[in-house]
Design an enzyme around this catalytic site. Sequence first.
Site, PDB file in Angstrom:
ATOM      1  N   SER A 110      22.800  76.624 -23.326  1.00  0.00           N
ATOM      2  CA  SER A 110      23.823  75.627 -23.589  1.00  0.00           C
ATOM      3  C   SER A 110      23.611  75.061 -24.997  1.00  0.00           C
ATOM      4  CB  SER A 110      23.786  74.553 -22.509  1.00  0.00           C
ATOM      5  OG  SER A 110      24.941  73.751 -22.549  1.00  0.00           O
ATOM      6  N   ASP A 142      32.916  79.199 -16.947  1.00  0.00           N
ATOM      7  CA  ASP A 142      32.143  78.079 -17.483  1.00  0.00           C
ATOM      8  C   ASP A 142      33.066  77.104 -18.211  1.00  0.00           C
ATOM      9  OD1 ASP A 142      30.390  76.360 -18.743  1.00  0.00           O
ATOM     10  OD2 ASP A 142      29.093  77.936 -19.542  1.00  0.00           O
ATOM     11  N   HIS A 174      28.682  77.716 -15.749  1.00  0.00           N
ATOM     12  CA  HIS A 174      27.640  77.272 -16.674  1.00  0.00           C
ATOM     13  C   HIS A 174      26.237  77.454 -16.109  1.00  0.00           C
ATOM     14  CE1 HIS A 174      26.586  75.203 -20.354  1.00  0.00           C
ATOM     15  NE2 HIS A 174      25.793  74.389 -19.696  1.00  0.00           N
TER      16      HIS A 174
END
Length: 712
Positions: free
Chosen positions: A559, A645, A680
Site C-alpha cells: 500500500s 481494491d 486491498h
Amino acid sequence: MTDPHTQPPVAERRPVQIEQLGRVRTDDYAWMKDENWQRVLRDPSVLRQDIAEHLRAENTYTASVLAPTEALQATLLAEMKGRLKPDEMSPPLPDGAWEYYARYAAGAEQPIYARRPRGGGPGESSAEQVLLDVDALARPHEYFVVADAQHSPDHHLFAYAEDAQGSEVYRIRVLNLETGQLLDDPVESSTGDFTFSPCSRYLFWTFRDDNGRPSRIFRRPARGGPDVLVYEERDPGFFIGVGTTASRAWITIECGDQETNETWLIPAGDPIAEPRLVAGRDRGVRYSLSHWRGRFIIRTNLDGAVDFKLMQAPDTAPGRAHWRDFVPHRPGRYIVRITAFRDHLVTVERHEANNRIVIMRQSSDKEGGDTDGGDTHTIAIDEPAYLLSVDGSYEYDTVLLRTGYQSPTTPRQWFEYDMDTRERRLLKTQEIPSGHDPSQYRTQRLQAKAADGTLVPITVLMHRDTQIDGTPPLLLYGYGSYGHAIEPAFSIAALGLVDRGWVHAIAHVRGGSEKGWGWFLDGRGAHKPNSFTDFIACAEHLVGQKLADPARIVAQGGSAGGLLMGAACNLRPDLFAGIIAQVPFVDMLNTMSDVSLPLTPPEWPEWGNPITDPDAYDLIAGYSPYDNIRPRPYPAILAMGGLSDPRVTYWEPAKWVARLRAVTTGDRPVLLRTNMGAGHGGASGRYERLKEAALAQGFAIWCASLGSAGAA
C-alpha cells in the site's frame, strides 16, 4: 535472469497528455483505468475486455517466470501452516452472563463466532452457542470476509458486516439470537462500520457512497425498520464513523482527516436525539473522547502538544471552553490511546518504537469534577523490541484488564491483569504446532543514521546461528505513512526466511509514529522524502553492521509501503536484488489529481493537493514512482494488486509494471500478479493469505540467488 522462451506481455502505449497547473505530463498507460471502475469494484466481471486480457496475460507470465519456485513455495506454505494451530481459539471475553470468542474449526479458512455461559471451561461444547459460521458463508464465494461482528448489549441480537468481492462495500446482517433467524432487509452499501445503541433498540451505521467514501450516518430499529439520517458529512476529505463510549453512556460520531477532526455526541438515554457538537473543526487540532466517571477525558494535540496530552471536561459541558489539563504533554512520549473503566483509566504510550501501559486509579468515589487521577503505575517490558497491547473489553465495571504481549521471537500471550492488586494471570500462549523455541532466535534494535543525522530505529530478527559476517541475505520491510507504526510483532511467516539464514528487518522510517507523532509529521507532506532516504539509510546501515549481503537485499512493503518501495527503488536501484510491492501506491500524481477516487480528497493533508497547489504538484512529481522511472538497470520486481481494491486501484501496479518493463535497461524480470477476485487485503482465508506470503518469500529467495543487485 528470465527464461528467453518466456516473453513478457508488452502493454500497448496510448499516450495521453495531461496539462495541470501549467505543467504537462504524458501517460502512456492511462487506458488501463476502466472508465466504469466504480462498477468494477462492485462487480469485477464487468471489467473491460482489453484490460482483463492484459491482466490475465501478466498473471500467466508471472506464473511462468516463477515456476521454478513452485516447489519452494509449497514447502514454505507447508511450514507456515505447520506453525498455525488448525483449531485456534481466542481467549473468551466476558460480558454479563456470557463470554464471547472466535474459533476455527480444524482446517477452516474462516472463523466461527460463538458464546457460552460465563465461566464455561474449554471443551464444554454442549454449552456453546454458535453465533456465526463465517466459513460456511464463505464457501460459495471466491472472496468473503466479515469485517466486524458485534452482539447487542442485551445479548439478544448479533450483527455482522460482510463483503463478498473485496471492494469494501459491506452488507450488514442482523441475527435474532432468540430465534436463530436473520432479520429481513439488510443494510446495503455500508463501510462496515456500525454500532448498537447501548439500549439495544437501534443500529447506527455508516453509508459508503458511489465514490467509495463514508458520507452519512444512519439509524434504524435494530430489529428492522426504516433508516433515518443522523449525520451527513459535506467535506469529501473527511472520514466518518460511529461508536459508543466504554461507559455506554454516549453514542459518538467521529469526523476527521489526518490532521483535523471533530466529535458529535448522542446521549445513550435518548438515542434518537440530534447529535451535539463537542468542539468544531480547527485546522491542525485533533482530539478524541473517553467518558470516565462523569467527565470526558480528552486526548488532544491542542496547544502544540505534538505527542498529545490529556485534558478533561464535565460531561454536562464538554465544549472546548471547559477543557482543563489533566496529563501534560511530554515530548517523545506519544499517547497512542486511552481506555476507560469505572475506577481506572488506561493509557498506551509509545517511546522509541516500544509501548508501555500506564494505569491510573480514581482517587475517590466522587463522579465528575477535576481530579488528579489518584495512584498511577506502569506495565513495561525490559526487552529491545516488543509489542505490548491493551485488548478490548465489553465490561466497564471491572478491575480486570486484558493485555497482550509478543515480540519477534516470542509468540503472542494473553494476560488478565488485576488493576488493583497488580497481579497478572496468563490466559493463553499462541501455540505453534510444529514447535518453536524462542531461545533459537535473536532480536536487536539498531539505529541507522539518516542523511540529516536523525537516528532511525530498525528491528532485526535472525536465527541464533546466523553468522554476522556480511553474508546473510536480508529482507527489509517498511511502511512509513499516515502515522501508522509497524509494531515488532511475532510473525509465523518471517520464520520461514530466518530459519534459512536470512535476516528479517523492519525499518521504522519517518512517516510512521514509532518515535511519536512528530515522527509522522517529519515524514509527510513536504517532508515525505525523509521516508525514502531513511529506508535507504537503514539498508546501508545493516550492510555496514555486516548483517546483510549487499548483493542479496530484498525490500518489501504494501500500500503506502509500496510507494516507499517504488521511490527507494528509483533512488537506489543498485541497492536491491529484489522489490516486493504489494498493492503499491505508485501512480501518485494521477491518483492525487483524480477527485472521483475514494481516497483522494481525504489524502490531500497527507501528500498535498496537486490540483490547486503548484508546490505540492512539483513535490509529488519529484518522487511519484510511476513518474520517475528512468533508463537504468532495475532489480527484479514483483508487484501484487487486487482487482476490486478501492484503496490502491488495480491499474496503479499494472501501469507501473508496464512502464518499468518498457524503460529498464537491465535483464531482471518485472512481474505483475493481480488477484482477480480480491481487494486491498488480498485473499480472504487464513490459509489463502499464507499462499500469497509464500509466493512473496519464494520470489525473495529466488531474487537472492540471481547474483549482484542491479546487475545488467
